[in-house]
Design a protein around this motif. Sequence first.
Motif: not given
Length: 259
Positions: A25-30, A63-72, A138-139, A164-165
């Motif tokens: 969460f909030t990270g990246s492939p790195q 503007i994304t949510g868990w459904q977007d992350w899981y779908a990927e 917002p954050t 997102a959280a």
Amino acid sequence: MLLLPGAEPFRHEGGEVGVLVCHGFTGSPQSVRPWADYLAERGLTVSLPLLPGHGTRWQDMAITGWQDWYAEVDRELWRLRERCTQVFVCGLSMGGALTLRLAAHHGDAISGIALVNPANKVHGLAARALPVVRHLMPTTKGIASDIAKPGVTETGYDRVPLHAAYSFRRFLQQLDRELPQVTQPLLLMHSPQDHVVPPADSARILARVSSLDVTERLLENSYHVATLDHDAPQIFEETYAFIGRLTTAAELPGAAAHG
């Protein structure tokens, strides 16, 4: 759209055994790229996707949510299944939670899962206020780079978008109900000193899954992002041995050494 350094997705075409690696969460492939590289260098087919809204700026994640992350990750799993005879899934933090949901929903299509400091709950009193607070601010401060090793940083956002959280919290609540559906062999590695996800999350996951083949390992010298920390070599070696134990020697180079 410009990606942060190291945030690009990674794919490696290897042998008949595939591995899907999921970042947090909030990270990246790195944050998990060395894990993916280690497995790719040993002849596995590896996919490490960039989750939607990640790896650019926090406004994109808001503007994304868990459904977007899981779908990927679900799409990447299907791609690996078409290409490989066996597929394993690995994940760090939220990536571990996504891994568990894939396992709960895909059954025998996944041969085993490896988790590092998997998330089970959004902690703290503020978590209960997210439904309201996310409309007022917002954050909040970021959670990236919880790493004991000096001089090592994680490519991630310095702010957590609260919409997102909130979505992540709802995802974990749903996943907790689905954990008994997880039956695959499980390797769970977690840090006793983790300032993002407490050890209680790993304990609850172990108590609720239905897996009979379970291996637990402590990462004594690392914090949350253990895949970039002192215990990273242990994580990589344990993961490869775990995969090797569950794979035929003909399919995985060197697997016989782990039999």
